[in-house]
Design a protein around this motif. Structure first.
Motif, PDB file in Angstrom:
ATOM      1  N   SER A 313      32.332  40.748  47.358  1.00 56.71           N
ATOM      2  CA  SER A 313      33.327  40.765  46.281  1.00 56.71           C
ATOM      3  C   SER A 313      33.491  42.172  45.728  1.00 56.71           C
ATOM      4  N   MET A 314      34.636  42.404  45.108  1.00 54.80           N
ATOM      5  CA  MET A 314      34.877  43.704  44.496  1.00 54.80           C
ATOM      6  C   MET A 314      33.929  43.971  43.340  1.00 54.80           C
ATOM      7  N   ASN A 380      40.286  52.519  42.398  1.00 53.36           N
ATOM      8  CA  ASN A 380      41.240  51.658  43.100  1.00 53.36           C
ATOM      9  C   ASN A 380      40.922  50.182  42.848  1.00 53.36           C
ATOM     10  N   MET A 381      39.635  49.830  42.956  1.00 52.77           N
ATOM     11  CA  MET A 381      39.262  48.423  42.760  1.00 52.77           C
ATOM     12  C   MET A 381      39.538  47.970  41.326  1.00 52.77           C
ATOM     13  N   LEU A 383      41.956  48.542  39.575  1.00 53.36           N
ATOM     14  CA  LEU A 383      43.356  48.173  39.342  1.00 53.36           C
ATOM     15  C   LEU A 383      43.512  46.660  39.344  1.00 53.36           C
ATOM     16  N   VAL A 384      42.581  45.957  40.000  1.00 55.30           N
ATOM     17  CA  VAL A 384      42.669  44.491  40.010  1.00 55.30           C
ATOM     18  C   VAL A 384      41.404  43.809  39.474  1.00 55.30           C
ATOM     19  N   ASN A 385      40.256  44.422  39.685  1.00 53.89           N
ATOM     20  CA  ASN A 385      39.005  43.773  39.276  1.00 53.89           C
ATOM     21  C   ASN A 385      38.788  43.958  37.774  1.00 53.89           C
ATOM     22  N   LYS A 386      38.518  42.830  37.084  1.00 51.32           N
ATOM     23  CA  LYS A 386      38.416  42.910  35.618  1.00 51.32           C
ATOM     24  C   LYS A 386      37.061  43.479  35.174  1.00 51.32           C
TER      25      LYS A 386
ATOM     26  N   ASP B  54      38.703  37.192  39.541  1.00 53.77           N
ATOM     27  CA  ASP B  54      37.706  38.024  40.221  1.00 53.77           C
ATOM     28  C   ASP B  54      37.043  37.320  41.405  1.00 53.77           C
ATOM     29  N   LEU B  57      38.655  38.099  44.624  1.00 54.26           N
ATOM     30  CA  LEU B  57      38.753  39.498  45.045  1.00 54.26           C
ATOM     31  C   LEU B  57      37.652  39.830  46.035  1.00 54.26           C
ATOM     32  N   ASN B  58      37.757  39.258  47.214  1.00 58.82           N
ATOM     33  CA  ASN B  58      36.800  39.613  48.257  1.00 58.82           C
ATOM     34  C   ASN B  58      37.576  39.801  49.557  1.00 58.82           C
TER      35      ASN B  58
END
Ligand SMILES: Cc1cc2nc3c(=O)[nH]c(=O)nc-3n(C[C@H](O)[C@H](O)[C@H](O)COP(=O)(O)OP(=O)(O)OC[C@H]3O[C@@H](n4cnc5c(N)ncnc54)[C@H](O)[C@@H]3O)c2cc1C
Lengths: 393, 82
Positions: A313-314, A380-381, A383-386, B54, B57-58
């Motif tokens: 996961s991010m 970069n991550m 931008l979407v990962n909270k 989240d 997000l993988n």
């Protein structure tokens, strides 16, 4: 799994401490001459510490990343170059253990590592690509049952002293630069033609010279998973956490020296606070931040190992990147405080308080996969990962 | 929606080959970078007015055109149900 005791009844920590004892005797010579820490590596071999990570079923001890990181910290307090060799070897093993466990060739190779205490090196960095290890220019060529690879590997730590190299490349000559594999080549299967020397500011004992690598091996030695998965699921975390253990060890030893200096001053004039005491207090808070970062990262990795989704996961990548950034930025600050405390005695080589080697070795942390590159990746991550909003996760 | 996803892959994830890629082809093997995948997510969020939680997000959630479509459909359905 219990790795507390080995056959000789010593704990892992005791074994690491014995290695540290030997590494420390040669640390200044290794540094001065930029030579391979042979004595420390021989000690790692005789303590059988090169195979602790390999599963018990394959003859190893099934040590966790946390246990290995602890050994890194112990050895690093004596000689950070030796500890870095140990860390890099185990980063490679983490990929073998995580991604080679179902492949017969890699299983038998892991048994060989146990029996022969083989030392494994890494070749991800490439001329024209630098530290962007998720891209390769070179490509592996498969011809019947054989694979062949030529790589302009600009940095391979202890390349000349290793028994095998794990090396990245594109998966085939038509593959895009991000479609990569990682292959094991053993010493008898490659030649190294030296292209770069390693006369550096610090981490001199890692002997991270550049080579033109040419190898040929049975194709079953290619790890059966895409390198993208290997990078995300084993290399990312084990690199940042084991490096973190090494860098923390450098800071701990600088602080130990600084504290000895302050205590000596305090004993000479009881009743008065010695001049360096406030620096020591400030640096101890930084030291605690580094330790908290590494240990929280280790706990998070341990938890994620049980859940493959979490591992890729991010949120997990951001967290591991952040450990690397924080530790690599903070350790030089701690050593700087220690230098302010010890003054000329820390600045000089060859005193009980010398800090030159610590300062120089710690500077490599921010370049070893450039922090700028890592920050670009994290930004970069994000931008979407909270941002995580709870305290306890 | 697959055609739209293909266009976005070409435009935002620097995957010009997306037009001819199989629905189940591995997009990472085709050359999508992690930077490209984030740009794609942002474009998908904007176009379909959704937000990726989240836990999605993988790598897997963005690994093929089919999986992307399923993920987006699931989010759109969740939004309508709410
Ligand atoms: C002690 C030590 C041991 C090492 N051992 C090994 C080893 O055994 N095997 C191996 O393969 N490698 C090894 N390396 C190499 C390491 O992993 C990195 O690849 C290397 O340090 C990066 O080199 P670079 O600074 O020339 O390259 P780059 O990563 O190209 O960075 C150069 C500079 O360009 C900037 N930059 C470039 N691209 C970007 C970007 N996209 N975003 C932001 N900034 C960017 C950065 O500011 C950076 O400082 C080792 C390095 C050290 C210090």
């Amino acid at each position: 799994m219990d790795v507390a005791l080995n056959a000789h009844g010593s704990t892992l920590l005791e074994r690491a401490r014995r290695v540290a004892g030997i590494a420390g005797q040669h640390a200044d010579d290794v540094d001065r001459n930029a030579r391979f820490p042979r004595e420390a590596v021989d000690a790692l071999i005789s303590e059988r510490l090169l195979s602790i990570q390999i599963p018990v079923t394959l003859g190893g001890e099934g040590a966790t990343t946390a246990q290995i990181a602890e050994a890194c910290t112990v050895i690093s307090q004596a000689c950070s170059a030796s500890a870095m060799v140990f860390a890099m070897h185990h980063i490679k093993l983490s990929s073998l253990v995580s991604h080679g466990i179902d492949s017969p060739w890699h299983q038998s190779f892991m048994r060989r590592i146990v029996d022969e205490q083989l030392l494994i090196a890494s070749a991800t960095t490439e001329g024209g690509i630098g530290g962007n290890m998720r891209n390769s220019i070179c490509a592996i060529e498969i011809d019947g049952d054989t694979c062949r690879l030529q790589k302009d590997a600009t940095v391979i730590s202890y390349g000349r002293h290793a028994d095998a190299i794990l090396i990245t490349s594109r998966a085939h000559p038509d593959a895009v630069t991000t479609d990569q594999v990682m292959t094991v080549f053993t010493k008898d299967q490659y030649t190294l033609e030296r292209t770069n020397e390693w006369d550096t500011l610090g981490m001199r004992g890692t002997c991270s010279e550049g080579y033109l690598f040419k190898g040929e091996a049975p194709k079953e030695q290619i790890l059966p998973k895409p390198f993208a998965e290997i990078a995300a699921q084993s290399m990312l975390a084990s690199s940042h956490l084991l490096w973190g253990g090494v860098w923390y060890g450098i800071a701990v030893n600088a602080m130990t020296r600084a504290q000895a200096f302050v205590r000596a001053a305090a004993r000479k004039s009881p009743g008065q606070t010695p001049p360096g005491a406030l620096h020591l207090a400030e640096a101890s808070s930084l030291l605690q931040q580094v330790r908290a970062n590494v240990t929280a990262g280790l706990a998070r990795y341990e938890a994620a190992l049980a859940e493959p989704e979490l591992l890729s996961s991010m949120g997990f990548s951001v967290a591991m990147n952040n450990v690397k950034i924080a530790v690599s930025q903070t350790v030089p600050k701690i050593i700087d405080h220690a230098m302010q405390i010890t003054g000329i005695m820390g600045y000089k080589n060859g005193t009980a308080f010398s800090l030159g080697r610590h300062l120089r070795d710690a500077q490599s942390a921010q370049l070893m996969i450039s922090n700028d590159r890592i920050l670009a990746n994290t930004s970069n991550m994000l931008l979407v990962n909270k941002i995580e909003t709870n305290l306890l996760g | 929606m697959k055609t739209q996803i293909r266009e976005m892959l070409a435009q935002y994830a620097s995957l010009p080959s997306a037009a001819t890629l199989d629905d189940d082809a591995d997009l990472y093997a085709a050359g999508m970078s992690s930077h490209g995948s984030v740009q794609l997510m942002l474009a998908l969020e904007d176009t379909f007015d959704v937000e990726f939680p989240d836990n999605l997000l993988n790598r897997r959630s963005f690994s093929t055109i089919t999986i992307i479509e399923q993920t987006v459909n699931q989010l759109v359905a969740g939004k309508e149900a709410a």
